[in-house]
Design a protein around this motif. Structure first.
Motif, PDB file in Angstrom:
ATOM      1  N   ARG A  98       0.836  -1.192   0.000  1.00  0.00           N
ATOM      2  CA  ARG A  98       0.000   0.000   0.000  1.00  0.00           C
ATOM      3  C   ARG A  98       0.878   1.251   0.000  1.00  0.00           C
ATOM      4  O   ARG A  98       0.675   2.169  -0.797  1.00  0.00           O
ATOM      5  N   ASP A  99       1.851   1.281   0.891  1.00  0.00           N
ATOM      6  CA  ASP A  99       2.762   2.424   0.953  1.00  0.00           C
ATOM      7  C   ASP A  99       3.416   2.642  -0.401  1.00  0.00           C
ATOM      8  O   ASP A  99       3.556   3.766  -0.867  1.00  0.00           O
ATOM      9  N   PHE A 100       3.779   1.529  -0.969  1.00  0.00           N
ATOM     10  CA  PHE A 100       4.457   1.528  -2.253  1.00  0.00           C
ATOM     11  C   PHE A 100       3.560   2.161  -3.326  1.00  0.00           C
ATOM     12  O   PHE A 100       3.964   3.066  -4.058  1.00  0.00           O
ATOM     13  N   LEU A 101       2.337   1.719  -3.355  1.00  0.00           N
ATOM     14  CA  LEU A 101       1.407   2.252  -4.352  1.00  0.00           C
ATOM     15  C   LEU A 101       1.082   3.710  -4.077  1.00  0.00           C
ATOM     16  O   LEU A 101       0.951   4.513  -5.003  1.00  0.00           O
ATOM     17  N   VAL A 102       0.957   4.062  -2.801  1.00  0.00           N
ATOM     18  CA  VAL A 102       0.666   5.459  -2.454  1.00  0.00           C
ATOM     19  C   VAL A 102       1.811   6.335  -2.938  1.00  0.00           C
ATOM     20  O   VAL A 102       1.593   7.401  -3.529  1.00  0.00           O
ATOM     21  N   ALA A 104       3.801   5.680  -5.358  1.00  0.00           N
ATOM     22  CA  ALA A 104       3.735   5.721  -6.820  1.00  0.00           C
ATOM     23  C   ALA A 104       2.672   6.722  -7.286  1.00  0.00           C
ATOM     24  O   ALA A 104       2.894   7.491  -8.220  1.00  0.00           O
ATOM     25  N   ARG A 105       1.563   6.711  -6.590  1.00  0.00           N
ATOM     26  CA  ARG A 105       0.475   7.609  -6.975  1.00  0.00           C
ATOM     27  C   ARG A 105       0.900   9.061  -6.846  1.00  0.00           C
ATOM     28  O   ARG A 105       0.567   9.905  -7.672  1.00  0.00           O
ATOM     29  N   ASP A 106       1.655   9.361  -5.767  1.00  0.00           N
ATOM     30  CA  ASP A 106       2.020  10.746  -5.492  1.00  0.00           C
ATOM     31  C   ASP A 106       3.271  11.193  -6.230  1.00  0.00           C
ATOM     32  O   ASP A 106       3.658  12.351  -6.138  1.00  0.00           O
ATOM     33  N   CYS A 107       3.890  10.271  -6.906  1.00  0.00           N
ATOM     34  CA  CYS A 107       5.121  10.607  -7.607  1.00  0.00           C
ATOM     35  C   CYS A 107       4.795  11.428  -8.847  1.00  0.00           C
ATOM     36  O   CYS A 107       3.883  11.088  -9.597  1.00  0.00           O
ATOM     37  N   PRO A 108       5.528  12.520  -9.057  1.00  0.00           N
ATOM     38  CA  PRO A 108       5.200  13.409 -10.181  1.00  0.00           C
ATOM     39  C   PRO A 108       5.614  12.860 -11.539  1.00  0.00           C
ATOM     40  O   PRO A 108       5.210  13.385 -12.558  1.00  0.00           O
ATOM     41  N   ALA A 109       6.425  11.822 -11.540  1.00  0.00           N
ATOM     42  CA  ALA A 109       6.906  11.301 -12.825  1.00  0.00           C
ATOM     43  C   ALA A 109       5.739  10.831 -13.701  1.00  0.00           C
ATOM     44  O   ALA A 109       4.698  10.417 -13.193  1.00  0.00           O
ATOM     45  N   PRO A 117      12.455   7.299  -8.782  1.00  0.00           N
ATOM     46  CA  PRO A 117      13.640   6.656  -8.199  1.00  0.00           C
ATOM     47  C   PRO A 117      13.304   5.732  -7.026  1.00  0.00           C
ATOM     48  O   PRO A 117      13.915   4.668  -6.899  1.00  0.00           O
ATOM     49  N   VAL A 118      12.345   6.115  -6.220  1.00  0.00           N
ATOM     50  CA  VAL A 118      11.996   5.277  -5.075  1.00  0.00           C
ATOM     51  C   VAL A 118      11.437   3.943  -5.560  1.00  0.00           C
ATOM     52  O   VAL A 118      11.836   2.859  -5.134  1.00  0.00           O
ATOM     53  N   MET A 119      10.512   4.060  -6.494  1.00  0.00           N
ATOM     54  CA  MET A 119       9.860   2.870  -7.018  1.00  0.00           C
ATOM     55  C   MET A 119      10.855   1.963  -7.724  1.00  0.00           C
ATOM     56  O   MET A 119      10.906   0.757  -7.478  1.00  0.00           O
ATOM     57  N   VAL A 120      11.620   2.566  -8.577  1.00  0.00           N
ATOM     58  CA  VAL A 120      12.614   1.808  -9.324  1.00  0.00           C
ATOM     59  C   VAL A 120      13.596   1.136  -8.361  1.00  0.00           C
ATOM     60  O   VAL A 120      13.959  -0.028  -8.523  1.00  0.00           O
ATOM     61  N   GLY A 121      14.000   1.892  -7.341  1.00  0.00           N
ATOM     62  CA  GLY A 121      14.929   1.340  -6.359  1.00  0.00           C
ATOM     63  C   GLY A 121      14.352   0.137  -5.657  1.00  0.00           C
ATOM     64  O   GLY A 121      15.023  -0.885  -5.475  1.00  0.00           O
TER      65      GLY A 121
ATOM     66  N   GLY B  73       0.179   8.254 -17.405  1.00  0.00           N
ATOM     67  CA  GLY B  73      -0.236   9.389 -16.574  1.00  0.00           C
ATOM     68  C   GLY B  73      -1.505   9.204 -15.768  1.00  0.00           C
ATOM     69  O   GLY B  73      -1.518   8.489 -14.770  1.00  0.00           O
ATOM     70  N   GLU B  74      -2.536   9.838 -16.232  1.00  0.00           N
ATOM     71  CA  GLU B  74      -3.785   9.877 -15.474  1.00  0.00           C
ATOM     72  C   GLU B  74      -4.381   8.497 -15.221  1.00  0.00           C
ATOM     73  O   GLU B  74      -4.803   8.183 -14.122  1.00  0.00           O
ATOM     74  N   ARG B  75      -4.407   7.713 -16.257  1.00  0.00           N
ATOM     75  CA  ARG B  75      -4.970   6.369 -16.124  1.00  0.00           C
ATOM     76  C   ARG B  75      -4.191   5.540 -15.118  1.00  0.00           C
ATOM     77  O   ARG B  75      -4.755   4.783 -14.333  1.00  0.00           O
ATOM     78  N   TRP B  76      -2.898   5.681 -15.168  1.00  0.00           N
ATOM     79  CA  TRP B  76      -2.025   5.000 -14.207  1.00  0.00           C
ATOM     80  C   TRP B  76      -2.455   5.364 -12.781  1.00  0.00           C
ATOM     81  O   TRP B  76      -2.660   4.495 -11.950  1.00  0.00           O
ATOM     82  N   ARG B  77      -2.605   6.640 -12.537  1.00  0.00           N
ATOM     83  CA  ARG B  77      -2.953   7.080 -11.194  1.00  0.00           C
ATOM     84  C   ARG B  77      -4.332   6.567 -10.784  1.00  0.00           C
ATOM     85  O   ARG B  77      -4.556   6.194  -9.629  1.00  0.00           O
ATOM     86  N   LYS B  78      -5.225   6.529 -11.741  1.00  0.00           N
ATOM     87  CA  LYS B  78      -6.566   6.005 -11.437  1.00  0.00           C
ATOM     88  C   LYS B  78      -6.500   4.522 -11.082  1.00  0.00           C
ATOM     89  O   LYS B  78      -7.117   4.069 -10.130  1.00  0.00           O
ATOM     90  N   GLY B  79      -5.725   3.820 -11.866  1.00  0.00           N
ATOM     91  CA  GLY B  79      -5.550   2.390 -11.585  1.00  0.00           C
ATOM     92  C   GLY B  79      -4.986   2.176 -10.193  1.00  0.00           C
ATOM     93  O   GLY B  79      -5.425   1.299  -9.451  1.00  0.00           O
ATOM     94  N   LEU B  80      -4.039   3.032  -9.848  1.00  0.00           N
ATOM     95  CA  LEU B  80      -3.430   2.905  -8.528  1.00  0.00           C
ATOM     96  C   LEU B  80      -4.450   3.156  -7.430  1.00  0.00           C
ATOM     97  O   LEU B  80      -4.495   2.427  -6.427  1.00  0.00           O
ATOM     98  N   GLU B  81      -5.260   4.179  -7.623  1.00  0.00           N
ATOM     99  CA  GLU B  81      -6.285   4.490  -6.621  1.00  0.00           C
ATOM    100  C   GLU B  81      -7.126   3.249  -6.345  1.00  0.00           C
ATOM    101  O   GLU B  81      -7.398   2.899  -5.204  1.00  0.00           O
ATOM    102  N   GLU B  82      -7.508   2.601  -7.416  1.00  0.00           N
ATOM    103  CA  GLU B  82      -8.328   1.401  -7.271  1.00  0.00           C
ATOM    104  C   GLU B  82      -7.606   0.327  -6.481  1.00  0.00           C
ATOM    105  O   GLU B  82      -8.176  -0.295  -5.587  1.00  0.00           O
ATOM    106  N   GLN B  83      -6.345   0.135  -6.846  1.00  0.00           N
ATOM    107  CA  GLN B  83      -5.588  -0.917  -6.158  1.00  0.00           C
ATOM    108  C   GLN B  83      -5.363  -0.565  -4.703  1.00  0.00           C
ATOM    109  O   GLN B  83      -5.385  -1.437  -3.836  1.00  0.00           O
TER     110      GLN B  83
END
Lengths: 142, 142
Positions: A98-102, A104-109, A117-121, B73-83
């Motif tokens: 969950r932390d991981f996905l959160v 990822a969600r908040d990452c601006p990339a 970098p965090v995710m990739v790492g 981008g956007e779709r990725w973030r939406k998918g993450l929200e769901e997960q």
DNA sequence: AAAGCGGTTCAAGCCGACTTGAAGTCAAAT
DNA sequence: ATTTGACTTCAAGTCGGCTTGAACCGCTTT
């Protein structure tokens, strides 16, 4: 003492009648009896079904859940210990993920799975053999 | 830039080579390229595999995980929200179930699933239609 | 009397996620 | 020169957990 026909029993638990027949056939949940050749289910059986539902939604195979349910005294408790341990692991993993996905969600990339970098790492550590359990546990010490 | 053959890539992730071929065939993780007809995997692909491993251990179907990974981008973030939401639910359920099992373990009854009043009461609520999610949430308010 | 409903059995099919087996290719080691 | 080892493809098999289909039964309603 209400004894429900298969359709009603299935409806109560949100299952298809075919599922109950299948469970019967597999010996997982046998009907309380038969009335005119038809399966009838009582409280005990409905509880068994409820128990199996819980177990199943947590990814515990039906077979294992059924065995825990039938084990007497000591064995029952041992089976439970195992399942509790499994759940603790599941919870730890889920929280790590969950932390991981959160993150990822908040990452601006644009494509976090490739650029962040965090995710990739984190992924790279997995690639290099660190089990996800451990990564999750580090980030979320119990 | 290390490019690993299928066997080595599989070994790193604790998978069988056949699994990687299967993922390739399904389009989930394609090798970085071929060298003399043989699949070779690079960092990106290993990361994809690691990501899929995490997702899979959490019960997310490969298909879904792959889609999240490819969404821009956007779709990725939406998918993450769901997960993430799915994980929150999973965690809540798991914690509820854990409490439930711990209680069962500590219950002095010989066959808790049949005799323990707390357990039986909980199962009966499920039989009467209360979703386990709700029961779990009550006992473990987030 | 015919239709509908809810059950019955048995066999077969389906889905996801792989694994297994057969037959072939290629490069390096013996 | 041949064997070994790691790879290739393609087809088929496996496992868990059901679902579906065909044929039938017995009761109630029309």
């Amino acid at each position: 003492m209400e004894r429900l026909p298969i359709g009603e029993a299935a409806r109560r638990l949100g299952l298809a009648p075919s599922t109950l027949r299948y469970y019967d056939e597999r010996g997982l949940v046998r009907p309380a009896g038969r009335v005119g050749g038809r399966r009838v289910y009582g409280r005990q059986e409905l509880r068994r079904l409820a128990f199996l539902q819980i177990a199943q939604r947590l990814g515990i195979p039906l077979q294992a859940a059924g065995e825990v349910l039938d084990a007497p005294g000591e064995r029952w408790r041992k089976g439970l210990e195992e399942q509790i341990a499994a759940l603790d692991e599941l919870i730890a993993r889920a929280r790590g993920a969950r932390d991981f996905l959160v993150h990822a969600r908040d990452c601006p990339a644009e494509h976090p799975a490739r650029e962040c970098p965090v995710m990739v790492g984190l992924l790279d550590r997995m690639v290099d053999g660190t089990p996800f359990e451990q990564i999750a546990a580090e980030h979320h010490p119990s």
